[in-house]
Design a protein around this motif. Structure first.
Motif, PDB file in Angstrom:
ATOM      1  N   ILE A   1      61.835  38.389  13.337  1.00 21.63           N
ATOM      2  CA  ILE A   1      63.096  38.814  12.718  1.00 21.63           C
ATOM      3  C   ILE A   1      63.999  39.464  13.754  1.00 21.63           C
ATOM      4  O   ILE A   1      63.553  40.342  14.507  1.00 21.63           O
ATOM      5  N   PRO A   2      65.260  39.054  13.841  1.00 25.23           N
ATOM      6  CA  PRO A   2      66.202  39.773  14.700  1.00 25.23           C
ATOM      7  C   PRO A   2      66.360  41.214  14.205  1.00 25.23           C
ATOM      8  O   PRO A   2      66.500  41.466  13.005  1.00 25.23           O
ATOM      9  N   TYR A   3      66.327  42.163  15.112  1.00 21.94           N
ATOM     10  CA  TYR A   3      66.457  43.569  14.737  1.00 21.94           C
ATOM     11  C   TYR A   3      67.787  43.814  14.033  1.00 21.94           C
ATOM     12  O   TYR A   3      67.869  44.624  13.107  1.00 21.94           O
ATOM     13  N   LYS A   4      68.808  43.078  14.453  1.00 20.98           N
ATOM     14  CA  LYS A   4      70.122  43.233  13.822  1.00 20.98           C
ATOM     15  C   LYS A   4      70.068  42.870  12.336  1.00 20.98           C
ATOM     16  O   LYS A   4      70.755  43.482  11.503  1.00 20.98           O
ATOM     17  N   ALA A   5      69.237  41.878  11.995  1.00 23.62           N
ATOM     18  CA  ALA A   5      69.097  41.498  10.593  1.00 23.62           C
ATOM     19  C   ALA A   5      68.476  42.629   9.785  1.00 23.62           C
ATOM     20  O   ALA A   5      68.848  42.858   8.634  1.00 23.62           O
ATOM     21  N   GLU A   6      67.562  43.358  10.391  1.00 25.50           N
ATOM     22  CA  GLU A   6      66.949  44.506   9.713  1.00 25.50           C
ATOM     23  C   GLU A   6      67.969  45.619   9.516  1.00 25.50           C
ATOM     24  O   GLU A   6      67.995  46.276   8.474  1.00 25.50           O
ATOM     25  N   VAL A   7      68.819  45.814  10.537  1.00 22.87           N
ATOM     26  CA  VAL A   7      69.881  46.822  10.417  1.00 22.87           C
ATOM     27  C   VAL A   7      70.830  46.437   9.288  1.00 22.87           C
ATOM     28  O   VAL A   7      71.196  47.270   8.446  1.00 22.87           O
TER      29      VAL A   7
END
Length: 503
Positions: A361-367
């Motif tokens: 998962i892209p960290y930006k997607a988690e943000v």
């Protein structure tokens, strides 16, 4: 609830405006009915019956819209349609519909019942504009309120997803590998390090964006000093990968580090120095950290980072501890966040962990996911703003049509005496704009208090500047003015002889 009230009230005001505006055309009909014995109560019943038919048709259309946009409705409400329409909620719905029916039916029916036979048969002209102006004023206020609130929410959402939390998560992927042995994790990191588009790999136990549990720190042999956000284990590559600067001491060195070493945030170090009176800083000091089972030496201090999100920020100081073996969150920094790179990383990890459901998962997607509720609210307000503005423009078109009809002789005489089409348009538009300006001010004030209340839950918030409210007001005023100009331009260019003949 606020959006629902604004939409229903605006629609109700618009319906009343349309019905009241139709009094000019229906005055003869009412007069003839009264000549044949209809009383004021009969006329009121007729208008109420029409309102009831329109309400039932609106309910039917609403049901079709809900079915057509079922996915969006379930996303906004967070529940299925079956769970949404329980008998309790249907009772509330019937109550709301009943209130709307009374609001939209009583006032117009009363006005129609008061039309006299004499005035109706003498080409009744409804010249009292106070009803229409008040209703339009309410609609313009509601439109300005929602448009400005939409801008506030949109600005705050942009601030959140583009915020600097103290670490750089751009081009960073993570993969949760709970239940996988440390040796397999180590092999996966080694394989990923060989890829040309992978800049660095690391591991950690806790992602800062997801928050942290709490533990206490104490001086050895003494009582607890304070509670801190425990980010638990990281390896030596974690801080460089996340680009978290070490401002005092040093980062973990793999050849020297062990599980008895810790690195703390600036706020952690400042609080320790204040409580214990240390003048020489915290680096090299040994302290006990609950839940870790042993004392640890602080080898460095990193700059403060945000633990949690802006809307659920953990304001406690934080600390991290060296882990000899890879932790369950594998971190990968890419040169670019390309889909093919993500696929390649996923394939490598999945190949080494065939019995696990691997998700990279892209960290930006988690943000972004942390602010999903704010995004949903933004989209809901945007839909509400557009619908309210559309309803207001429908009412404005009807009002403008009535005004030009009522003032047709005045417009014709002005044209005969040399008035130009732009001059005629300016006269009508000025009347509407002078009404829309104070309405915009009311809408702006309402959006300020509502926006301020909504922003109170965020650790960082967009400043509510005058330019922001001015933008919301101008959007509504420009659309309103443009609508009036387009509607009156044809009449302003009409041959005045035709208007005078009709008179």
């Amino acid at each position: 609830a606020l959006l629902a009230f604004a939409l229903l009230f605006t629609a109700s005001m618009n319906y009343i405006l349309i019905v009241v505006s139709s009094m000019v055309g229906r005055s003869k009909e009412v007069a003839v009915q009264k000549c044949y014995g209809a009383s004021g109560r009969n006329i009121s019943s007729l208008i109420l019956a029409e309102t009831l038919v329109h309400t039932l048709l609106a309910l039917g259309l609403a049901a079709l819209l809900i079915l057509a946009f079922r996915g969006t409705v379930e996303q906004i409400t967070g529940t299925s349609l079956g769970a949404l329409f329980t008998w309790q909620s249907c009772l509330i719905l019937l109550g709301v519909v009943g209130l709307v029916f009374l609001l939209t039916g009583v006032a117009p029916s009363y006005l129609f019942s008061k039309i006299s036979v004499a005035s109706g048969l003498r080409n009744y002209r409804e010249s009292k504009r106070s009803w229409k102006r008040v209703l339009l004023f309410v609609q313009f206020s509601a439109a300005t309120f929602l448009v400005t609130l939409m801008i506030i929410i949109g600005k705050q959402y942009d601030l959140m997803i583009h915020d600097d939390p103290g670490y750089d998560y751009r081009n960073v992927l993570y993969c949760q590998t709970a239940g996988v042995s440390p040796s397999v994790r180590q092999k996966a990191l080694a394989e990923l390090d060989r890829l040309a588009f992978v800049e660095r790999t690391a591991s950690c136990e806790t992602l800062p964006i997801l928050g942290a549990s709490g533990n206490n720190v104490r001086k050895i042999g003494e009582g607890d000093l304070f509670n801190y956000a425990d980010l638990y284990g990281i390896d030596a590559d974690y801080l460089p990968l996340m680009k978290i600067p070490v401002i005092e001491g040093r980062n973990f060195l793999p050849e020297q580090a062990d599980s008895t070493q810790a690195i703390v945030s600036r706020a952690f170090a400042d609080k320790l120095c204040l409580l214990l009176g240390w003048q020489d800083g915290v680096v090299g000091k040994s302290l006990q950290f609950t839940a870790h089972g042993h004392s640890a030496i602080i080898c460095g201090v990193y700059e403060n980072i945000r633990v949690g999100s802006i809307q659920s920020q953990d304001n406690r100081p934080s600390a991290m501890f060296y882990s000899k073996t890879p932790e369950e969150n594998l971190m990968i920094r890419l040169s670019e966040l390309k889909p093919e790179y993500i696929t390649r990383v996923t394939d490598i990890i999945a190949g080494l962990m065939p019995d696990k459901d691997i998700q990279v998962i892209p960290y930006k997607a988690e943000v972004t996911e942390q602010y999903a509720s704010s995004k949903l609210f933004r989209n809901t307000v945007m839909i509400g703003s557009l619908i309210t503005l559309l309803i207001s423009l429908i009412g404005l078109i009807g009002y403008t049509q009535d005004e030009t009809t009522r003032r047709s002789k005045e417009i014709a005489i002005r044209k005969v005496n040399g008035a130009t089409a732009p001059g005629i348009v300016r006269i009508i538009a000025r009347d509407v704009v002078l009404m829309a300006l104070p309405a915009a001010v009311v809408g702006v004030f309402c959006s300020y208090f509502t926006g301020e209340n909504w922003l109170a839950k965020f650790a960082e918030k967009v400043p509510l500047s005058a330019a922001l409210f001015l933008t919301g007001s101008l959007i509504v005023l420009v659309i309103v003015t443009g609508c009036v100009v387009l509607k009156t331009w044809r009449i302003a260019n009409e041959n005045p002889v035709r208007s005078l003949k009709r008179e």
